[in-house]
Design a protein around this motif. Sequence first.
Motif, PDB file in Angstrom:
ATOM      1  N   PRO A  80      51.474  26.744  45.767  1.00 31.07           N
ATOM      2  CA  PRO A  80      51.517  27.332  45.017  1.00 31.07           C
ATOM      3  C   PRO A  80      51.378  28.365  43.339  1.00 31.07           C
ATOM      4  O   PRO A  80      52.828  27.360  43.371  1.00 31.07           O
ATOM      5  CB  PRO A  80      51.179  28.380  45.530  1.00 31.07           C
ATOM      6  N   PRO A  81      51.004  29.341  42.698  1.00 31.21           N
ATOM      7  CA  PRO A  81      51.794  29.364  41.130  1.00 31.21           C
ATOM      8  C   PRO A  81      52.865  30.027  41.169  1.00 31.21           C
ATOM      9  O   PRO A  81      53.487  29.768  40.665  1.00 31.21           O
ATOM     10  CB  PRO A  81      50.968  30.321  41.179  1.00 31.21           C
ATOM     11  N   GLU A  82      53.430  30.836  42.476  1.00 29.29           N
ATOM     12  CA  GLU A  82      55.471  30.457  42.739  1.00 29.29           C
ATOM     13  C   GLU A  82      56.143  30.204  42.725  1.00 29.29           C
ATOM     14  O   GLU A  82      56.843  29.981  42.201  1.00 29.29           O
ATOM     15  CB  GLU A  82      55.479  32.171  44.489  1.00 29.29           C
ATOM     16  N   VAL A  83      55.402  29.075  42.645  1.00 31.02           N
ATOM     17  CA  VAL A  83      56.579  27.899  42.941  1.00 31.02           C
ATOM     18  C   VAL A  83      56.677  26.827  41.655  1.00 31.02           C
ATOM     19  O   VAL A  83      57.208  26.166  41.154  1.00 31.02           O
ATOM     20  CB  VAL A  83      55.892  26.355  44.147  1.00 31.02           C
ATOM     21  N   VAL A  84      54.964  26.481  41.177  1.00 23.77           N
ATOM     22  CA  VAL A  84      54.214  25.463  40.727  1.00 23.77           C
ATOM     23  C   VAL A  84      55.416  25.770  39.009  1.00 23.77           C
ATOM     24  O   VAL A  84      55.756  25.994  38.158  1.00 23.77           O
ATOM     25  CB  VAL A  84      53.209  25.051  40.535  1.00 23.77           C
ATOM     26  N   LEU A  85      54.799  27.931  38.772  1.00 21.30           N
ATOM     27  CA  LEU A  85      54.849  27.949  37.567  1.00 21.30           C
ATOM     28  C   LEU A  85      56.340  28.404  36.750  1.00 21.30           C
ATOM     29  O   LEU A  85      56.759  27.739  36.237  1.00 21.30           O
ATOM     30  CB  LEU A  85      53.999  29.440  37.302  1.00 21.30           C
ATOM     31  N   PRO A  86      57.051  28.095  37.494  1.00 23.70           N
ATOM     32  CA  PRO A  86      58.745  28.408  37.067  1.00 23.70           C
ATOM     33  C   PRO A  86      58.781  27.200  37.066  1.00 23.70           C
ATOM     34  O   PRO A  86      60.161  26.715  36.040  1.00 23.70           O
ATOM     35  CB  PRO A  86      59.179  28.902  38.598  1.00 23.70           C
ATOM     36  N   GLN A  87      58.756  26.372  37.924  1.00 21.98           N
ATOM     37  CA  GLN A  87      59.059  24.811  37.649  1.00 21.98           C
ATOM     38  C   GLN A  87      58.287  24.102  36.240  1.00 21.98           C
ATOM     39  O   GLN A  87      59.071  23.485  35.242  1.00 21.98           O
ATOM     40  CB  GLN A  87      58.637  23.498  38.607  1.00 21.98           C
ATOM     41  N   ALA A  88      57.176  24.444  35.887  1.00 21.21           N
ATOM     42  CA  ALA A  88      56.714  24.037  34.817  1.00 21.21           C
ATOM     43  C   ALA A  88      57.484  24.455  33.487  1.00 21.21           C
ATOM     44  O   ALA A  88      57.640  24.553  32.912  1.00 21.21           O
ATOM     45  CB  ALA A  88      54.997  24.196  34.140  1.00 21.21           C
TER      46      ALA A  88
END
Length: 206
Positions: free
Chosen positions: A83-91
């Motif tokens: 989900p975005p809460e996981v992917v967006l911080p990494q990106a």
Amino acid sequence: MADADQIHRGRKFDQVLEGARMIFLRDGYDGASVDDIAKEAGVSKATLYSYFPDKRLMFLEVARTECQRQAEQASETIDFSQPPEVVLPQAAEQIIDFMASDLGQGIYRLCVAEAERFPDLGRAFYASGPQLVHDKICAYLEQSVARGELEIDDLDLAAHLFAELCKAELHAKLLFGMSCCSSLDKARVIKGAVEMFLARYGKKRA
């Protein structure tokens, strides 16, 4: 003639490119000398110039390949099914790390300085760097919308906005040579960027 047409490939091309990458990463664009690059690559200056007519084109090719390498690394290290809460911080972390790197800053300054004389330089870098990042973010956002995690009407704009949020405060300070990008600085911007993005595009729950 377009910049890419002036680059010639041959048996020692990759060897020269790797030598250039090492010197540019160590010394930056201005500090890198053709003599040092030739020495690092283990070739003569004549061989080096047979592939690249000038240092500017060499730097552009190093930047292009480095951007591609980082884009591939992101694909391998980020699980885009999350989900975005996981992917967006990494990106966001990858965007900031490249922006703050010596290579990233050197590319930006070179493209700005040479924009009028060599417009192909900026366009080539944009296609190999920011455009790749943008396309990957767009593709992920589209998947996330399809899964019902985000509500986005304009995926293209949303991807641009996310990238710009990741630059908040840090980009300007880097340009003016101010101290920034400590782990705390990055964490603060990443948290704020992701929270603001999700406040705008996160699925509204009843």
